[in-house]
Design an enzyme around this catalytic site. Structure first.
Site, PDB file in Angstrom:
ATOM      1  N   GLU A 130       0.825  -1.217   0.000  1.00 49.40           N
ATOM      2  CA  GLU A 130       0.000   0.000   0.000  1.00 49.40           C
ATOM      3  C   GLU A 130       0.855   1.260   0.000  1.00 49.40           C
ATOM      4  OE1 GLU A 130      -3.106  -0.252  -0.585  1.00 49.40           O
ATOM      5  OE2 GLU A 130      -3.102  -2.421  -0.336  1.00 49.40           O
TER       6      GLU A 130
ATOM      7  N   HIS B 244       1.987   2.167  -3.401  1.00 45.89           N
ATOM      8  CA  HIS B 244       0.938   2.898  -4.135  1.00 45.89           C
ATOM      9  C   HIS B 244       0.944   4.373  -3.730  1.00 45.89           C
ATOM     10  CE1 HIS B 244      -1.207  -0.336  -6.035  1.00 45.89           C
ATOM     11  NE2 HIS B 244      -1.573  -0.927  -4.920  1.00 45.89           N
TER      12      HIS B 244
HETATM   13 ZN   LIG Z   1      -2.621  -2.758  -4.618  1.00 47.29          ZN
END
Ligand SMILES: [Zn+2]
Length: 407
Positions: free
Chosen positions: A70, A73
């Site tokens: 995460e 990202h």
């Molecule tokens: Zn992802």
């Protein structure tokens, strides 16, 4: 997903990390399946303490890996102009919350692709580490038990974490929106058609298709059947069906959210705002506010004006700041939110921007200001009412717009 049930863990690179209570469910399931299933089978000679310590460490490292996915990202998103204020870990893994849609298909492509890449790199890294520690792990097909039993705790961890990260990376590459692969597909369609809405509709349809495959497979497994790729087993089936259900919801909601956003972009806030409202004076006591203004008008937020000048807002949510027996001696000016702390709108802004602010700042009404004067008040419910009247859209989620999830 209820944001209020989440626990704040801290900040990494300016991104808030939250843990939803539902993470406990999957955390316990993973620890249990390793501590009561896999590790005792690999290591019949280990003590219970060693087995459980290894199992719980494995579960913690697994969520550490999800968090890294995460964070990748979030960091790439931010570098490409997409603000990501927080990451939530929950039952189905992790979610980075984007504040707005990506500015371009390239930005979306980079941000989506980095997640699965991170998971795959982590997976191969863990396996590589295991190989460095013990050399190539050769599983004797005639006696696999013995090969595993020889591995120490650290290598057992790595040999479990490696493949699980590779599976996580591959699963996220499935081209169903809002999975990362679905975002890659959407970015490609967006680049090809130049139209974000069309691209989202198609990627979301593929996402729903995949979600239904998961739900159907899970259901068959619950009935005791063996499904190709997914395998068999009641708990696994239940889990796969739940993930399918979650993905289907996310695909539907993400598309609808974008649709709503595009509709609202054409609506200036001055068309939705209330212009009939009563301002109040800062010298007014809270008791007078309740008796003479709140009760007769039904209004829940009041602009505070002093000699015709707007100086702050007071709303019903401010009242519990003081005990009821102090309402006669406390004035509006004592507990109002002063102007410089308020989020306000300008008449040129559109309803989409207002809806974003409602979600971001967790407020239910915003004043529209021009030249220091309040022109009107926009309430969250007015936007939802407009949507249900003009777009025939049912008002959902208690009128709370969700932020855009990114797996
Ligand atoms: Zn992802």
């Amino acid at each position: 997903m209820g944001e209020r049930t989440a626990l704040r863990l801290g900040r990494v690179a300016g991104i808030e990390i939250r843990v939803d209570w539902s993470l406990l469910i999957i955390f316990s399931l993973i620890s249990l399946s390793l501590g009561a299933g896999l590790f005792p089978a690999w290591h019949p000679d280990w003590s219970a303490l060693l087995i459980w310590a290894t199992a719980i460490t494995a579960a913690v490292l697994f969520f550490g890996s999800v968090l890294l996915h995460e964070l990748s990202h979030a960091v790439v998103g931010r570098a490409n102009g997409i603000p990501i204020p927080r990451i939530t870990l929950f039952m189905f893994g992790g979610m980075a919350h984007m504040e707005k849609e990506p500015p371009s298909w390239r930005a979306e492509l980079y941000m989506a692709a980095i997640g699965p890449i991170t998971s795959l790199v982590l997976g191969f890294l863990f396996l590589g580490l295991a190989k460095i520690v013990v050399g190539p792990v050769e599983i004797d097909p005639d006696n696999p038990q013995e090969s595993f039993a020889a591995l120490g705790p650290a290598v057992s961890l790595l040999i479990w974490l490696g493949p699980i990260n590779i599976i996580l990376g591959l699963f996220n590459l499935v081209p169903g929106f809002p999975l990362d692969g679905g975002r890659i597909l959407r970015a490609a369609l967006w680049g090809a058609t130049g139209d974000l809405l069309t691209a989202t509709r198609r990627a979301s349809a593929v996402g729903q298709g995949f979600a239904w495959i998961l739900m159907a497979s899970g259901f068959l497994m619950i009935l005791g059947l063996r499904v190709p790729i997914f395998g068999a087993g009641f708990i696994n089936g239940l889990w796969i069906a739940l993930i399918g259900w979650f993905l289907n919801n996310a695909a539907v909601v993400s598309y609808r959210q974008l649709l709503v956003h595009q509709w609202l972009e054409d609506v200036p806030v001055i068309r939705l705002m209330h212009t009939r409202f009563e301002p109040v004076s800062p010298q007014l006591s809270l008791q007078e506010l309740v008796d003479d203004h709140v009760m007769p008008s039904g209004q829940r937020a009041f602009p505070v004006e002093e000699r015709g000048r707007f100086i702050g807002m007071i709303c019903l949510r401010d009242l519990p700041k003081r005990p009821r027996d102090a309402w006669r001696t406390t004035t509006v000016g004592d507990i109002m939110t002063p102007r410089h702390e308020l989020v306000t709108l300008t008449p040129e802004q559109d309803a989409a921007a207002a809806l974003d602010l409602f979600g971001k700042r967790d407020v239910n009404q915003l004043p529209v200001l021009k030249d220091g004067q309040v022109l009107g008040l926009v309430r969250r419910e007015d936007i939802l009412k407009w949507l249900s009247l003009h777009a025939g859209l049912p008002v959902t989620e208690g009128g709370r717009p969700a932020s855009r999830p990114l797996g």
